[in-house]
Design a protein around this motif. Sequence first.
Motif, mmCIF file in Angstrom:
data_model
loop_
_atom_site.group_PDB
_atom_site.id
_atom_site.type_symbol
_atom_site.label_atom_id
_atom_site.label_comp_id
_atom_site.label_asym_id
_atom_site.label_seq_id
_atom_site.Cartn_x
_atom_site.Cartn_y
_atom_site.Cartn_z
ATOM 1 N N ASP A 180 -31.732 9.881 -30.641
ATOM 2 C CA ASP A 180 -30.801 8.767 -30.876
ATOM 3 C C ASP A 180 -31.234 7.942 -32.081
ATOM 4 N N TRP A 181 -32.525 7.974 -32.383
ATOM 5 C CA TRP A 181 -33.092 7.045 -33.354
ATOM 6 C C TRP A 181 -33.309 7.666 -34.722
ATOM 7 N N GLU A 182 -33.311 8.961 -34.822
ATOM 8 C CA GLU A 182 -33.559 9.597 -36.115
ATOM 9 C C GLU A 182 -32.483 10.635 -36.399
ATOM 10 N N LYS A 183 -31.719 10.399 -37.449
ATOM 11 C CA LYS A 183 -30.660 11.338 -37.817
ATOM 12 C C LYS A 183 -30.767 11.646 -39.302
ATOM 13 N N PRO A 184 -31.756 12.468 -39.680
ATOM 14 C CA PRO A 184 -31.941 12.754 -41.108
ATOM 15 C C PRO A 184 -30.777 13.562 -41.674
ATOM 16 N N GLU A 185 -30.561 13.402 -42.980
ATOM 17 C CA GLU A 185 -29.527 14.189 -43.671
ATOM 18 C C GLU A 185 -30.118 15.485 -44.220
ATOM 19 N N ILE A 186 -31.430 15.448 -44.478
ATOM 20 C CA ILE A 186 -32.122 16.665 -44.922
ATOM 21 C C ILE A 186 -33.378 16.823 -44.079
ATOM 22 N N PHE A 187 -33.496 17.995 -43.464
ATOM 23 C CA PHE A 187 -34.638 18.266 -42.581
ATOM 24 C C PHE A 187 -35.407 19.456 -43.153
ATOM 25 N N VAL A 188 -36.726 19.301 -43.257
ATOM 26 C CA VAL A 188 -37.567 20.390 -43.764
ATOM 27 C C VAL A 188 -38.553 20.778 -42.665
ATOM 28 N N ASP A 189 -38.513 22.031 -42.266
ATOM 29 C CA ASP A 189 -39.377 22.508 -41.190
ATOM 30 C C ASP A 189 -40.365 23.532 -41.757
ATOM 31 N N PHE A 190 -41.649 23.234 -41.598
ATOM 32 C CA PHE A 190 -42.693 24.107 -42.150
ATOM 33 C C PHE A 190 -43.246 25.045 -41.082
ATOM 34 N N SER A 191 -43.695 26.203 -41.534
ATOM 35 C CA SER A 191 -44.411 27.133 -40.668
ATOM 36 C C SER A 191 -45.396 27.899 -41.556
ATOM 37 N N GLY A 192 -46.154 28.798 -40.929
ATOM 38 C CA GLY A 192 -47.071 29.616 -41.730
ATOM 39 C C GLY A 192 -48.522 29.320 -41.418
ATOM 40 N N PRO A 193 -49.431 30.160 -41.956
ATOM 41 C CA PRO A 193 -50.852 30.056 -41.625
ATOM 42 C C PRO A 193 -51.479 28.698 -41.938
ATOM 43 N N ASP A 194 -50.983 28.013 -42.951
ATOM 44 C CA ASP A 194 -51.587 26.722 -43.311
ATOM 45 C C ASP A 194 -50.917 25.536 -42.611
ATOM 46 N N SER A 195 -50.172 25.816 -41.539
ATOM 47 C CA SER A 195 -49.578 24.716 -40.766
ATOM 48 C C SER A 195 -50.648 23.755 -40.262
ATOM 49 N N THR A 196 -51.809 24.314 -39.913
ATOM 50 C CA THR A 196 -52.871 23.441 -39.391
ATOM 51 C C THR A 196 -53.333 22.441 -40.452
#
Lengths: 80, 174
Positions: free
Chosen positions: B38-54
């Motif tokens: 309800d509180w966050e409605k971004p217009e652009i969302f970037v989702d990261f993955s991969g070995p360097d996520s840590t």
Amino acid sequence: MPETSPNVSLLIEQIAKWIVDEPDQVFVEHLDDDVIELEVAEGDVGKVIGRQGRNVRALRTLLSAAGVRARKRYTLDVID
Amino acid sequence: MDKLAAANRINEFLQSVVTNGGLHLKYRIVIDPPAQSDWEKPEIFVDFSGPDSTLLLDRGAELLRALELLAFEILRLPHGDHEKISFDCKNQRSIRMQELRMAATVAAEKVRQTGTPFHFAPMSSRERRILHLALRDQTDLRTESDGEGFNRCVILYPADYKSATTKPARRTLP
């Protein structure tokens, strides 16, 4: 995953050019001891540093992460 | 904000981070993603993955937040528009939001029991906003932000507490 060839000075140069008002005045030098020297126009120093140093801190965090991969310890110096 | 142009610029920035920074990351950029809360409605969302996520998530997601901040600066977004962009990795943001909601609940109970104000740990404006929103329906309590820069934090008061004369004892939640 294939190994990439890190080029942290180019990374810093590109980001700095996007942030500043005078991208032509951005110069980056990668010194021998892994010091990355970033030079920008006098009027753009504040933009690179950011409010309470947030921007330069973010750049240093990014360099630090790149350093983990490259097994190096990079230092960022901003000069005007 | 021209969302397509902004997404393209973010892509250019992150390509440089991956290629020139040598980081083993993948990312997905979504324009107008489904609302995550309800509180966050971004217009652009970037989702990261991969070995360097840590690496992104170490030390309270310091690198993830750094990349997000640099994206704000590159896009020249005014402070009020920062919520339009959201970077995430392995649901870190929603996990953190749950932590903040729980911290708000615990703090509210403590303030009710003791009648004394509660200092939360210093946090970003975005996280302070979550606390203010989480506590806004508690009519017997009120929240204020106090402090400067990296030390700015939310304080939770009993609604009738006179904050101008007495500085509350400092207690923190993570």
